[in-house]
Design an enzyme around this catalytic site. Structure first.
Site, PDB file in Angstrom:
ATOM      1  N   SER A  25       0.838  -1.205   0.000  1.00  0.00           N
ATOM      2  CA  SER A  25       0.000   0.000   0.000  1.00  0.00           C
ATOM      3  C   SER A  25       0.874   1.256   0.000  1.00  0.00           C
ATOM      4  CB  SER A  25      -0.895   0.009   1.232  1.00  0.00           C
ATOM      5  OG  SER A  25      -1.669   1.187   1.252  1.00  0.00           O
ATOM      6  N   LYS A  49      -4.129   2.520  -1.891  1.00  0.00           N
ATOM      7  CA  LYS A  49      -3.532   3.477  -0.980  1.00  0.00           C
ATOM      8  C   LYS A  49      -4.460   3.526   0.237  1.00  0.00           C
ATOM      9  CE  LYS A  49      -1.027   7.772  -1.357  1.00  0.00           C
ATOM     10  NZ  LYS A  49      -1.038   8.022   0.074  1.00  0.00           N
ATOM     11  N   VAL A  76       4.015  11.246   2.595  1.00  0.00           N
ATOM     12  CA  VAL A  76       3.001  11.741   1.670  1.00  0.00           C
ATOM     13  C   VAL A  76       1.835  12.325   2.459  1.00  0.00           C
ATOM     14  CG1 VAL A  76       1.408  11.056  -0.178  1.00  0.00           C
ATOM     15  CG2 VAL A  76       3.716  10.109  -0.113  1.00  0.00           C
ATOM     16  N   LEU A  78      -0.827  10.427   3.884  1.00  0.00           N
ATOM     17  CA  LEU A  78      -2.090   9.702   3.680  1.00  0.00           C
ATOM     18  C   LEU A  78      -3.045  10.442   2.743  1.00  0.00           C
ATOM     19  CD1 LEU A  78      -2.942   8.212   7.218  1.00  0.00           C
ATOM     20  CD2 LEU A  78      -1.705   7.134   5.345  1.00  0.00           C
ATOM     21  N   CYS A 133       1.193   3.625   9.882  1.00  0.00           N
ATOM     22  CA  CYS A 133       1.842   4.710   9.150  1.00  0.00           C
ATOM     23  C   CYS A 133       2.671   5.510  10.152  1.00  0.00           C
ATOM     24  CB  CYS A 133       0.802   5.620   8.499  1.00  0.00           C
ATOM     25  SG  CYS A 133       1.533   7.106   7.810  1.00  0.00           S
ATOM     26  N   LYS A 168      -2.183  -4.458   9.331  1.00  0.00           N
ATOM     27  CA  LYS A 168      -0.811  -4.123   8.945  1.00  0.00           C
ATOM     28  C   LYS A 168      -0.140  -3.413  10.103  1.00  0.00           C
ATOM     29  CE  LYS A 168       2.046  -1.896   5.416  1.00  0.00           C
ATOM     30  NZ  LYS A 168       2.059  -1.329   4.052  1.00  0.00           N
ATOM     31  N   ASN A 194       5.271  -2.128   8.162  1.00  0.00           N
ATOM     32  CA  ASN A 194       5.122  -0.859   7.445  1.00  0.00           C
ATOM     33  C   ASN A 194       6.504  -0.205   7.358  1.00  0.00           C
ATOM     34  OD1 ASN A 194       4.080   1.686   6.472  1.00  0.00           O
ATOM     35  ND2 ASN A 194       2.158   1.199   7.485  1.00  0.00           N
ATOM     36  N   GLY A 246      11.194  -4.075   1.744  1.00  0.00           N
ATOM     37  CA  GLY A 246      12.477  -4.206   1.054  1.00  0.00           C
ATOM     38  C   GLY A 246      12.644  -5.378   0.116  1.00  0.00           C
TER      39      GLY A 246
END
Lengths: 309, 270
Positions: A25, A49, A76, A78, A133, A168, A194, A246
């Site tokens: 995401s 997203k 960014v 969200l 996030c 997540k 994340n 990664g």
């Protein structure tokens, strides 16, 4: 060489996947056009997203910058058009016949539930709760670093939706405990991990680069951290895990599977690839060879293989 | 022709330090920025229509077309628009800024081709670089450059030291102080476009919309260079998606065939 489609098939939280690779995401994923572009890469599922109840403006640029160590740093903020975009995203994914997982964000239980209901009413395939996030105030890790909060958000969402809920989680000292709480609350799967809160300073101008100063680090530098978290969580709960962090080659994907993941997300590498289609098919071919090398007939047999004695 | 995407993507997505060599007003509301890489080993070659994201620390990241490159020196032309460009204009010679790029795909004529170039306002920015390349390719460019008021004009030949061969320019202004009086899109009406291998327009979206309506439907080799809100410049944030298309301006553009951006331009107020 043609791919052995049967060997690569997997499933996650009850979702049948034709292979283990989906996007992470945060990379495109909030318009019809984005869904189409992501689908053209050959992914087995598309993760949107993070969608919040109402449109959310992001930060002023710079919002994403590449680092010398091969990682990306982003804040960014969200940015997304709000839950009203879900119908269009689902419709597009259905047209091209690819499972769509809605990443859901919110500042509190009610907001998570609001978006999750919208996802369910539009028959999205699943929900991925963004509890991690690292750079948006009031969202993500500010909620998800406390295992009790993880429990209450997952519980609130899982109790009002029938489609699978995936949590997540991000890097925190209590991530293993949070994983347990998410599963206990009804999560059918976990996405681990994340981005990791980080920053970069430009030494010529002596200023932090990102407008938000802090951002989330992704890409190869966080891969070993993510492998560690997947390994620990799998060891503890034998749960269904999507490894994220990664992955840029089949080896990274295989490592996640050996650590306990049934599916794998790719973000940074896909974004930086000159040819994302080639990247996806190269990873899949490598995975297939790896399965053959060990005599595994399907991905499932390789999941958690590093835990076997 | 559209050029291939660059192989080596990662380094150009980081901000590389550049020292400001010149930052001066050259016309009404218009500035010339010249920067030089602070890293002696830095090597890159920009192509016409590539753009760079200019980082004005703690204020903004501004996408600007490359106007010219001379070794380690990059040249940009910009208009004052918002806080970002205003702050950029205040940056002093000798100070540092960060630059991400080259971004986007380049675009240039094929060898010995003849192209018609239609530029509106600061849409002239990528043209000096295009002329430089046309000289190398033995291509010919006929340029029409339109502005509202003639004080927006500046002498690209003089600023960039461009020889007079290989290109011509017709100046068009709405204040009637130039070669042609009116809109650039009207100025090219009398031109026989069939004698060109291709035509490309660069400028405000309304102008591009009219241009594509007039020339894009019947001709394959009709291109526009779009100017949309590019944020990350890396194909990740998705801000610059092209409507009803899989393409993103920042990685697949900024130059597109008219047929690829019909829906995108429809949104423009004409």
């Amino acid at each position: 060489m043609a791919l052995n489609r049967l060997a690569l098939m997997t499933s996650l939280a009850g979702i049948e996947l034709r292979h283990p690779l989906m996007n992470a995401s945060g990379f495109l994923g909030y318009t019809r056009e984005h869904v189409h572009r992501l689908a053209s890469y050959g992914l087995s599922a598309i993760v949107t997203k993070t969608i919040t109840p109402y449109a959310k403006e992001g930060y002023e640029p710079p919002i994403i910058v590449a680092l010398r160590n091969g990682g990306l740093l982003n804040a960014v903020g969200l940015e997304n058009p709000g839950k009203k975009c879900i119908a269009e995203l689902v419709e597009e994914a259905r047209k091209i016949n690819v499972p769509l997982i809605i990443s859901v964000g919110g500042r509190n239980e009610e907001e998570f539930v609001e978006v999750a209901i919208e996802a369910e009413e539009n028959s999205a395939t699943a929900i991925e709760l963004n509890l991690s996030c690292p750079h948006t105030k009031g969202y993500g890790l500010e909620i998800g670093s406390d295992p009790n909060n993880v429990f209450s958000v997952v519980k609130a969402v899982a109790s009002v939706t029938r489609i699978p809920v995936i949590a997540k989680l991000g890097l925190s000292d209590r991530v293993v405990e949070s994983a347990g709480k998410a599963l206990e609350a009804g999560a059918k799967g976990l996405t681990l991990i994340n981005t990791v809160k980080a920053m970069a300073i430009d030494v010529h101008t002596l200023k932090p680069i990102l407008t938000n100063i802090f951002g989330g680090l992704s890409g190869p530098p966080i891969h070993p951290i993510a492998v560690r978290v997947v390994y620990e969580v799998f060891k503890e709960y034998r749960s269904e895990i999507i490894g994220c962090g990664g992955v840029s080659s089949w080896i990274d994907a295989a490592e996640f599977i050996a650590a306990g993941a049934k599916a794998v997300q790719v973000g940074t590498a896909l974004a930086l690839a000159n040819n994302p289609q080639d990247l996806v098919s190269n990873i899949l071919q490598g995975l297939q060879h790896w399965l053959e090398l060990h005599g595994y007939k399907v991905v499932e047999e390789a999941v958690g293989s590093a835990h076997r004695v | 022709m559209l050029l291939e995407k660059d192989e080596n993507k990662i380094p150009r997505f980081s901000f590389r330090p550049f020292k400001i060599i010149e930052n001066i007003q050259i016309a009404s509301n218009t500035f010339l920025l010249v920067v030089e890489s602070a890293n002696s080993l830095d090597h890159f070659s920009a192509k016409p229509f590539n753009f760079f994201n200019i980082w004005v620390p703690r204020v903004d990241e501004i996408p600007l077309s490359i106007a010219y490159q001379n070794g380690k020196r990059l040249f940009f032309l910009y208009k004052l628009r918002g806080l970002g460009t205003k702050t950029l204009a205040q940056q002093k010679v000798g100070s540092f800024i960060g630059i991400k790029g080259p971004l986007g795909r380049g675009f240039e004529p094929k060898r010995s081709e003849k192209w018609l170039i239609v530029a509106g306002g600061i849409g002239i920015a990528p043209i000096p670089m295009l002329i430089k390349r046309a000289l190398e390719l033995d291509a010919k460019l006929d340029i029409f450059w339109g502005v509202r008021v003639s004080t927006e004009f500046f002498d690209i030949a003089k600023i960039f030291g461009l020889p007079n061969e290989a290109w011509s320019i017709v100046r068009v202004s709405e204040d009637c102080m130039a070669d042609f009086c009116g809109l650039v899109i009207d100025a090219i009406r009398s031109v026989n476009v069939d004698k060109y291998d291709g035509i490309i327009a660069i400028g405000p979206q309304e102008m591009l919309k009219t241009f594509c309506k007039q020339y894009g439907e019947s001709r394959e080799n009709t291109y526009v260079s779009l100017e949309t809100i590019v944020k990350c410049g890396m194909g990740i944030c998705g801000s610059c998606y092209i409507r009803e298309s899989e393409k993103l301006l920042c990685v697949d553009g900024p130059v597109f065939r008219c047929s690829e951006v019909a829906k995108q331009l429809e949104g423009a107020s004409a």
